[in-house]
Design a protein around this motif. Structure first.
Motif: not given
Length: 486
Positions: A305-334
């Protein structure tokens, strides 16, 4: 949707030739993502600490209910922000519009360095710890065995999400469903114990810390609100939710109700199955309860159960976390390569790859540093609450700055509810600062960890500004061009 409102949603679109996020997520996938990112391993530990600090059942259940209510108030505030300023950048976009590029970049840096990637790495270790109990890797130290399992799951789930948002969302839906099933199993275990006469008829109260004072209840709320944390991640899928201007409010409110109901049910199960004293003294609540109900098999069940809970949170965090870096990439040329959105897959592929690499590096660091790594990530909580508070304040700033922008949803009882939300964030910021200030890591005051994260971010910000000023203009898609191409 008016052209003006549409342009607000797309103002920070990426570099020329980069596709924009499309509305592909349904309400079910969105709710599964929010519920999955919120319900992690905390619900298997936090109720014990809350029981210690409240001392009696009424205050304990009141704390969990109040946590749900405060989360609902925050969700209503975010509903206005996300429906008015829909963007894959989420909080990053709110902060940029309210305070400018410098504050939003520091937020993006904090998420990339510790908030998102640190959470992924810690959850990967939680997954590895419990899987290693079921399938031990012989000949390896436990820390490195957990790291191997953790690294494997980071790579696999990253590949799933790189494949596309539909693959990631489908995985999230199934994992969340299994996770909810596991929590309901805890409730069934308590019912089984009660039916067989094993429950305490009147679970006894315990001596709360600080004598059951207001201070101890306040500390209990810190752990409660931390366990509820994560619902704000809905902001990062606001541009991808189908009919988001109408459905985002429903998604947020429904998610909070589901989470609150599950937390209340699970807390009730612990209380009825173990009693108040049993809860307060337990180091592994769910394991103790399931062992009482199902014997030795209960230990295996809770590990899964705990392993599945960790998997669930990892996957969700990956989905939303990368979108912040994407937004920063849109604003900064480097950082322009991070601002590339894969039209066919519907996901920021480059940002996901970089996030995966960073998380893997943190997993290696965690295996080397042991428990010190866990402490290092946890001690950056004040950084999270600082930016969360700034996001709450941005509602007031943006109402004043953009009085003529269409707002499909307005938070009720304005400004009372937003002020309550900001007060909650300020209290959590103060509480986390007080906790961190009294801790040490490697002989240094733990408060320096958050300061160091922000200091590194300031240095990077200066370097980026210098690089941007000396480079060619960044070919950003104008809002007029967006409208002409529609």
């Amino acid at each position: 949707m008016t052209s003006e409102a549409r342009s607000v949603s797309e103002e920070s679109a990426g570099a020329a030739g980069t596709a924009l996020p499309r509305e592909v997520l349904g309400m079910r996938e969105a709710v599964a993502l929010i519920v999955g990112v919120v319900i992690g391993a905390g619900i298997f530990k936090a109720p014990s600490m809350v029981a210690q600090m409240t001392g009696e059942a009424g205050m304990m259940f009141g704390a969990w209910l109040l946590g749900g209510l405060m989360s609902l108030i925050g969700a209503l505030c975010y509903a206005e922000l996300t429906t008015t300023y829909a963007s894959a950048g989420g909080d990053y976009y709110f902060l940029r519009r309210a305070y400018g590029n410098s504050v939003s970049f520091l937020f993006a840096w904090a998420r990339f360095s510790v908030i998102s990637t640190g959470s992924i790495a810690l959850l990967a270790f939680v997954f590895g710890d419990y899987v290693n109990q079921i399938l031990p890797l012989g000949g390896l130290a436990p820390a490195w065995a957990s790291a191997i399992y953790g690294a494997a799951v980071v790579i696999v789930l990253s590949l799933v999400n790189i494949k596309g948002i539909r693959a990631g969302a489908a995985t999230q839906t199934w994992l969340t469903a299994i996770e909810i099933g596991g929590l309901l199993l805890i409730v069934l275990a308590a019912i089984f114990i009660v039916a067989n006469g094993g429950a305490q008829a009147a679970p006894a109260a315990v001596q709360a810390e600080a004598g059951g004072s207001q201070a101890s209840f306040g500390l209990a709320m810190v752990f409660v609100l931390m366990t509820y944390g994560g619902w704000n991640e809905a902001a990062y899928i606001s541009a991808e939710l189908k009919d988001g201007r109408r459905n985002m409010v429903k998604v947020l409110v429904l998610s909070i109700f589901i989470i609150t109901a599950l937390y209340m049910l699970v807390t009730w199960a612990y209380w009825r199955g173990l009693g108040m004293q049993g809860m307060a003294g337990s180091e592994a609540l769910a394991a103790d309860l399931l062992s009482s109900a199902f014997g030795p098999a209960g230990q295996k069940i809770i590990s899964v159960m705990v392993a599945i809970a960790a998997l669930t949170s990892i996957n969700a965090t990956m989905i939303v976390g990368a979108r912040t870096s994407y937004a920063a990439g849109c604003d900064w040329p480097v950082l322009a390569r991070l601002g590339c959105w894969h039209a066919e897959r519907g996901t920021p592929v480059n940002a996901l790859i970089v996030q995966c690499i960073a998380a893997l590096l943190l997993v290696v660091m965690g295996a080397w540093a042991g428990s010190g790594f866990k402490a290092m990530v946890e001690f950056t909580a004040p950084v999270f609450w600082l930016f969360f508070l700034l996001s709450g304040i941005s509602l007031f700033v943006l109402r004043s700055r953009d009085p003529h922008i269409e707002r499909p949803y307005k938070v009720p009882l304005y400004p009372v509810l937003p002020l309550l939300f900001c007060a909650m964030c300020a209290y959590m910021l103060w509480s986390s600062l007080s906790y961190v200030y009294n801790q040490s890591l490697g002989g240094l005051n733990a408060a320096w960890i958050g300061v160091t994260v922000l200091a590194i971010g300031i240095i990077l910000l200066i370097l980026l500004k210098n690089a941007s000023s000396s480079s060619l203009p960044h070919p950003v898609v104008s809002t007029e061009a967006i409208r002409r191409n529609r």
